[in-house]
Write a protein that holds these residues in place. Structure first.
Motif, PDB file in Angstrom:
ATOM      1  N   HIS A 219      35.435  40.265  45.466  1.00 24.92           N
ATOM      2  CA  HIS A 219      35.214  38.895  44.988  1.00 24.92           C
ATOM      3  C   HIS A 219      34.537  38.074  46.073  1.00 24.92           C
ATOM      4  CE1 HIS A 219      38.588  37.311  47.372  1.00 24.92           C
ATOM      5  NE2 HIS A 219      39.352  38.278  46.883  1.00 24.92           N
ATOM      6  N   ASN A 247      36.323  39.572  41.059  1.00 19.21           N
ATOM      7  CA  ASN A 247      37.413  38.601  40.911  1.00 19.21           C
ATOM      8  C   ASN A 247      38.623  39.164  40.184  1.00 19.21           C
ATOM      9  OD1 ASN A 247      38.157  35.913  41.659  1.00 19.21           O
ATOM     10  ND2 ASN A 247      38.000  35.275  39.523  1.00 19.21           N
ATOM     11  N   GLU A 257      31.653  33.158  41.533  1.00 15.81           N
ATOM     12  CA  GLU A 257      31.585  34.578  41.169  1.00 15.81           C
ATOM     13  C   GLU A 257      30.233  34.954  40.561  1.00 15.81           C
ATOM     14  OE1 GLU A 257      33.873  37.074  41.978  1.00 15.81           O
ATOM     15  OE2 GLU A 257      34.374  35.348  43.230  1.00 15.81           O
ATOM     16  N   ASN A 280      41.344  31.708  36.782  1.00 14.45           N
ATOM     17  CA  ASN A 280      40.537  30.888  37.694  1.00 14.45           C
ATOM     18  C   ASN A 280      40.175  29.535  37.099  1.00 14.45           C
ATOM     19  OD1 ASN A 280      38.586  31.599  35.825  1.00 14.45           O
ATOM     20  ND2 ASN A 280      37.046  32.190  37.342  1.00 14.45           N
TER      21      ASN A 280
END
Length: 347
Positions: A219, A247, A257, A280
């Motif tokens: 990530h 991620n 990302e 996230n």
């Protein structure tokens, strides 16, 4: 660019000998052609099936619909003793499209194939795609919170069983996230050569029609893109996998990302990516990866993508603990309080 020279015209046309009368009948040739087709279907049925499916195979993308596995831990939690708020959180998460993690602890040799078959049956009945994470490497997680995995020979048997089940579901679109953390963690663990060999074998076993494999891609707050690309390149399976996943089980922002996926892919000719957006939504954890407080679920699967990122997925199922830290139970266990916190803004 210069054009290829034209072939010289023949000086004269040779006379073709006459076809015998017995061979002029169209019915004769129809019969011969029919026999050839029947023979090909009888002898090469597997090839024909593979070819037909290969024509319709499609990689995941924006708008791809994924199943919410009925085998998920969120679904199973609904049968346990929960408070009303915990029940509401579990119901919400059980309804969200997410990745099912195949582990030897939960789906051992002799059972893993049946699990894939059940997931494929659900995907087929709903007309949706199936997403699984294969997570059982020997020495998994280098002895950290998710330690475990199989012995080398057992691992080969296990992934072969999973691969056979995937191949039996050629009519289902299948996404495989192969061994999260295996490559990004390898330099720290000092086992890159071992991991490369194991992952090559796993890729070979899992390949199938309409099966899209993504290697570990770390990530944006971990390894530099150049280093991550080197690790992915070391596996040397670019012709056999779709790309890499970023991620996974982490909390980095979607924007970061996307930028990271593009940076990694710029060193990997033709590779694509998927991004885990399961947790996230807040993206404020920084370097904290083990049950950080204040996080929320992110964008649901199939919402975002571009020419490099195929789409986003919920890979780490929200509500499953990262490990015995920050109040959570063992890694992978259902955590009712964690599920409540993650879904507070979404329910």
């Amino acid at each position: 660019m210069a054009r290829a020279p034209r072939a010289p015209r023949a000086a004269r046309v040779r006379r073709v000998s006459r076809v015998p009368r017995a061979l002029r009948s169209p019915w004769l040739w129809i019969g011969v052609l029919s026999a050839v087709v029947v023979g090909m279907l009888a002898v090469g049925g597997v090839f024909v099936s593979h070819w037909a499916n290969a024509v319709t195979a499609r990689p995941p993308g924006v708008g791809t619909e994924f199943i919410a596995p009925t085998l998920s831990k969120a679904q199973r939690a609904l049968d346990s003793d929960l408070t009303p708020e915990q029940q509401e959180a579990a119901e919400y998460l059980a309804a969200q499209p997410s990745t099912y993690w195949i582990t030897p602890e939960q789906d051992p040799i002799g059972q893993a194939g049946a699990t894939v078959g059940a997931l494929a049956k659900q995907a087929r009945s709903e007309g949706k795609a199936l997403s699984v994470a294969v997570y059982g490497l020997p020495g998994r997680d280098c002895g950290n919170h998710s330690a475990g995995g199989l012995e080398p020979d057992d691992y080969k048997t296990w992934v072969a069983e999973i691969g056979a089940a995937l191949d039996n579901a050629r009519d289902v679109q299948k996404i495989v996230v192969l061994e999260p953390d295996s490559l990004a963690l390898a330099p720290e663990c000092g086992n890159l050569d071992e991991r490369v060999t194991q992952l090559r074998g796993a890729v070979a076993a899992l390949q199938s029609v309409d099966t899209w494999i993504y290697l570990d891609g770390g990530h944006s707050s971990w390894l530099a893109p150049e280093r991550m690309a080197q690790l992915i390149s070391a596996v040397d399976v670019a012709d056999s996998v779709r790309g890499f996943a970023t991620n996974v089980s982490n909390f980095q922002s979607l924007t970061d990302e996307f930028a990271y996926a593009h940076a990694v892919a710029s060193h990997l000719d033709g590779m694509h990516a998927v991004i885990d957006t399961s947790r996230n939504g807040t993206a404020s954890a920084g370097a904290e990866w083990c049950n950080p407080a204040g996080q929320t679920v992110g964008e649901t699967a199939g919402e975002y993508g571009d020419d490099v990122v195929d789409t986003n997925l919920w890979i780490k199922p929200p509500g499953e603990s990262d490990g015995p830290c920050n109040g959570g139970p063992a890694a992978g266990k259902w955590w009712p309080e964690g599920a409540v916190a993650l879904t507070a803004a979404a329910r």
